[in-house]
Design an enzyme around this catalytic site. Structure first.
Site, PDB file in Angstrom:
ATOM      1  N   HIS A   1      -1.627 -13.331 -18.709  1.00 24.08           N
ATOM      2  CA  HIS A   1      -1.113 -13.370 -20.081  1.00 24.08           C
ATOM      3  C   HIS A   1      -1.970 -14.287 -20.953  1.00 24.08           C
ATOM      4  O   HIS A   1      -1.554 -15.395 -21.290  1.00 24.08           O
ATOM      5  CB  HIS A   1       0.357 -13.823 -20.046  1.00 24.08           C
ATOM      6  CG  HIS A   1       1.043 -13.836 -21.371  1.00 24.08           C
ATOM      7  ND1 HIS A   1       0.698 -13.006 -22.419  1.00 24.08           N
ATOM      8  CD2 HIS A   1       2.102 -14.582 -21.820  1.00 24.08           C
ATOM      9  CE1 HIS A   1       1.493 -13.252 -23.455  1.00 24.08           C
ATOM     10  NE2 HIS A   1       2.349 -14.201 -23.124  1.00 24.08           N
TER      11      HIS A   1
ATOM     12  N   CYS B   1       2.624 -15.053 -29.076  1.00 23.27           N
ATOM     13  CA  CYS B   1       2.260 -14.129 -27.992  1.00 23.27           C
ATOM     14  C   CYS B   1       2.224 -12.683 -28.474  1.00 23.27           C
ATOM     15  O   CYS B   1       1.809 -11.797 -27.730  1.00 23.27           O
ATOM     16  CB  CYS B   1       3.241 -14.256 -26.846  1.00 23.27           C
ATOM     17  SG  CYS B   1       3.561 -15.965 -26.423  1.00 23.27           S
TER      18      CYS B   1
END
Lengths: 385, 134
Positions: free
Chosen positions: A333, A85
């Site tokens: 996200h 991420c």
């Protein structure tokens, strides 16, 4: 010391984009950043793209070539950066260092992820590639499961409450409700969070950032190149640090050592302390992680993050406004795009381009992008002259 | 299912997956589970050998997985914990049985259990889970 400026910033809408592919999203973000910088593609020397797992999400590898080809910028060099991420904050940092090295004058850095071509359980398994495949994924743990283990340990150690975690999501949705590029631009209440579906106790659906498609990009320039252009935002400091891949191997399960180390380096380079940071974009992949970030970036004492949130200090009119444009929770996200999206938003805030979300009187901003359950942390600090 | 259905991957980890065999650095005495072949402390001066963990430990944090990844859907809800083994190492493990009985501080011991299957006709993977004691 040589300086590097951000001269262009762009973000696609974050959403479930059935009509757009990974290459569409990366090209759109890059084109937006180029147009914003008011330069032509010919002036770009190289491209750094962050992406976590296109190979599993859409079966595509070789992302540097894919992005460069679709941008029509061949034969310039292109590099893919991956740190789960934290992939695109890493791409940003690599592009930044390539300019400091003297090799490049102007580079494009970006991130893109296309997550919704896979069904939900496939996305859960793919995201778990950020953890330890042999010893965490293999027993059926999930990403929200890892953060749930952190949350429960934090609650036990410091008395952090379920409500305080919910208030993180409430704050970020309040900000994101005014962000036209957010996936979920709606306000929610503490009760909504506490009554949402349990995913991995004690974390519920509204503690979790969503699964999203999107892209974001920036144009970076050497000081010399930037001086010919308008309104540059300067990179004041950057830091990156690593910790164990698996959560169980960490010395502590209630703090992120990588965040602390990366932040220390970025603060030193910027000549700033945590008190002097005006706004911050932090990695609220799960509500508990914003509380950890607040503590590990030094905005409050270790263990007081929950109270800091409860006292309203992270609000846009609070003492340390955090995730002023909605955070991962409300904006969405798309894992490989988030790190650059955070920097795009800090850039827009510093330039005064945030419309209804504009913060007044700010001179700097910090972005924290976290990979996995804390195995990678990247901290970047930006500012105006 | 991807990696979790890989027979060679599971085969080469079977000692550790079936019997909690980790490693120990003879130079500094540090224990590793999951096993490591390079001692992080002693680096090239380290000397690694196998070390069998007892499987006894204590829960230091836990969660109950309700949205499972591919291959684990039919087992939900199931508990996963960080377990501090009596030798001092912390590992991740599934706790078998009633998820409402799982709590921090409770003692556990390892048990040999079915982990998951590779579809209806595929290989069944076994490994270590943990059971509450007392």
């Amino acid at each position: 010391m040589k300086r590097v400026a951000i001269i262009g910033a762009g973000q696609t809408k974050f959403d479930e984009h059935w009509e757009k592919s990974l290459r569409d999203l990366s090209t759109e973000a890059g084109a937006l950043a180029l147009a914003d910088a008011k330069i032509t593609s010919k002036q770009v020397d190289a491209l750094y793209i962050g992406n976590m797992s296109a190979g599993r999400f859409v079966g595509q590898e070789h992302l540097g070539a894919m992005a460069m080809d679709n941008a029509g910028l061949n034969p310039k060099p292109a590099v893919r950066c991956e740190a789960a991420c934290a992939s695109s904050a890493l791409a940003f940092r690599q592009g930044y260092m390539s300019i400091l090295s003297g090799e490049h004058d102007i580079v494009m850095v970006g991130g893109a992820e296309k997550m919704t071509d896979l069904k939900g359980t496939g996305a859960i398994a793919t995201l778990m590639g950020a953890g330890d495949q042999e010893w965490e994924s293999s027993i059926g743990n999930t990403f929200v499961g890892l953060y749930a283990l952190i949350a429960r340990a934090h609650m036990k150690e410091f008395g952090t409450t379920r409500e305080q975690m919910a208030m993180v999501s409430v704050n970020n949705h309040k900000n994101g409700s005014l962000n036209p590029l957010a996936q979920f631009p709606c306000e929610i209440t503490v009760e909504d969070v506490l009554n949402s579906t349990l995913i991995a106790d004690p974390l519920r659906l509204l503690d979790c950032s969503p699964i999203t498609d999107g892209g974001a990009a920036l144009i970076l320039a050497s000081e010399e190149a930037a001086k010919k252009l308008d309104n540059p935002i300067w990179v004041l400091g950057t830091g990156q640090a690593s910790d164990t891949l698996a959560l169980h191997d960490r010395k502590s399960h209630i703090e992120m050592i990588a965040t602390k180390v990366a932040a220390k380096k970025a603060y030193e380079q910027a000549g700033l302390t945590s008190e002097k940071i005006d706004i911050a974009e932090v990695h609220d992949c799960f509500s508990i992680n914003e509380i950890l970030a607040i503590e590990d970036l030094g905005f409050c004492k270790k263990g007081d993050g929950g109270k800091f949130v409860e006292q309203g200090k992270i609000a846009r009119d609070g003492e340390k406004p955090i995730n002023t444009t909605g955070g991962l929770k409300s904006i969405g996200h798309p894992v490989g795009a988030t790190g650059v999206r955070q920097i795009v938003d800090i850039t827009k805030q510093l330039r005064g381009q945030c419309g209804k979300l504009q913060m007044k009187g700010i001179k700097n901003g910090l972005a924290l992008n976290v990979g996995g359950s804390g195995a990678t942390a990247v901290v970047n600090i930006l500012g105006v002259d | 299912m991807g990696h979790r259905s890989s027979i060679p991957l599971y085969w080469r980890l079977q000692k550790s997956k079936y019997n909690l065999v980790g490693t120990k650095c003879k130079t500094c005495g540090k224990l590793y589970f999951p096993p490591r072949q390079l001692c992080s402390e002693c680096r090239r001066k380290g000397e690694i050998e196998d070390f069998s963990f007892s499987g006894k430990g204590e829960i230091i944090s836990f969660t109950v997985i309700r949205a499972a990844p591919e291959g684990f859907e039919k087992y939900t809800p199931y508990a996963i914990a960080l377990i501090k083994l009596e030798e001092g190492e912390v590992i991740s493990g599934q706790i078998v049985g009633d998820v409402t009985k799982v709590e921090e501080g409770k003692k556990v011991k390892s048990v040999f259990r079915r982990m998951h299957e590779d579809g209806k006709d595929g290989v069944i993977f076994y490994g270590v889970k943990f059971q509450l004691v007392g």
